[in-house]
Write a protein that holds these residues in place. Structure first.
Motif, PDB file in Angstrom:
ATOM      1  N   TYR A  51      -2.807  -2.823  -0.078  1.00 17.15           N
ATOM      2  CA  TYR A  51      -1.396  -3.183  -0.177  1.00 17.15           C
ATOM      3  C   TYR A  51      -0.513  -2.084  -0.746  1.00 17.15           C
ATOM      4  CZ  TYR A  51      -4.176  -7.411  -0.169  1.00 17.15           C
ATOM      5  OH  TYR A  51      -5.115  -8.355   0.138  1.00 17.15           O
TER       6      TYR A  51
ATOM      7  N   SER B  30       0.156   1.265  -0.232  1.00 21.93           N
ATOM      8  CA  SER B  30       1.019   2.148   0.569  1.00 21.93           C
ATOM      9  C   SER B  30       2.302   1.425   0.970  1.00 21.93           C
ATOM     10  CB  SER B  30       0.279   2.648   1.813  1.00 21.93           C
ATOM     11  OG  SER B  30      -0.756   3.514   1.433  1.00 21.93           O
ATOM     12  N   GLU B  31       2.170   0.183   1.409  1.00 22.70           N
ATOM     13  CA  GLU B  31       3.351  -0.587   1.805  1.00 22.70           C
ATOM     14  C   GLU B  31       4.217  -0.903   0.588  1.00 22.70           C
ATOM     15  OE1 GLU B  31       4.584  -4.677   4.157  1.00 22.70           O
ATOM     16  OE2 GLU B  31       2.468  -4.147   3.981  1.00 22.70           O
ATOM     17  N   THR B  32       3.607  -1.193  -0.546  1.00 19.15           N
ATOM     18  CA  THR B  32       4.358  -1.471  -1.764  1.00 19.15           C
ATOM     19  C   THR B  32       5.179  -0.260  -2.185  1.00 19.15           C
ATOM     20  OG1 THR B  32       2.655  -3.028  -2.480  1.00 19.15           O
ATOM     21  CG2 THR B  32       4.153  -2.203  -4.173  1.00 19.15           C
TER      22      THR B  32
ATOM     23  N   ALA C  82       6.135   2.256  -0.289  1.00 18.78           N
ATOM     24  CA  ALA C  82       7.156   2.499   0.731  1.00 18.78           C
ATOM     25  C   ALA C  82       8.351   1.564   0.557  1.00 18.78           C
ATOM     26  CB  ALA C  82       6.557   2.337   2.125  1.00 18.78           C
ATOM     27  N   ASN C  83       8.102   0.324   0.182  1.00 19.10           N
ATOM     28  CA  ASN C  83       9.197  -0.625  -0.014  1.00 19.10           C
ATOM     29  C   ASN C  83      10.078  -0.243  -1.198  1.00 19.10           C
ATOM     30  OD1 ASN C  83       8.964  -2.513   2.097  1.00 19.10           O
ATOM     31  ND2 ASN C  83       7.174  -3.397   1.114  1.00 19.10           N
TER      32      ASN C  83
ATOM     33  N   GLN D  49      10.505   2.935  -2.153  1.00 14.74           N
ATOM     34  CA  GLN D  49      11.156   4.187  -1.760  1.00 14.74           C
ATOM     35  C   GLN D  49      12.339   3.982  -0.813  1.00 14.74           C
ATOM     36  OE1 GLN D  49       7.467   6.020  -0.440  1.00 14.74           O
ATOM     37  NE2 GLN D  49       7.692   7.564  -2.044  1.00 14.74           N
TER      38      GLN D  49
END
Length: 65
Positions: free
Chosen positions: A18, A20-22, A24-25, A27
């Protein structure tokens, strides 16, 4: 060096699926004066590698182990 107006904190243990998506959200937010502190609780998966790779691209990320 100025102190960011916002600190985002995530505690994680074995969160590789989880993370990488966290990251990115966080950023993509329109507000940019922030730091993101990720506290690792002795992960045994690729959590550290994911955070380190993201840190190389964005100095606002911090890792505490």
């Amino acid at each position: 060096m100025s102190v960011p107006k916002v600190t985002v904190l995530t505690a994680v243990r074995n969160g590789a699926p989880y993370l990488s998506e966290t990251i990115a959200n966080i950023q993509v937010q329109t507000f940019s004066d922030w730091e993101y502190v990720i506290v690792d609780d002795n992960s045994e998966d690729e959590t550290i590698e994911i955070v380190e790779a993201a840190r190389r691209k964005d100095s606002r990320l911090k890792l505490l182990r």
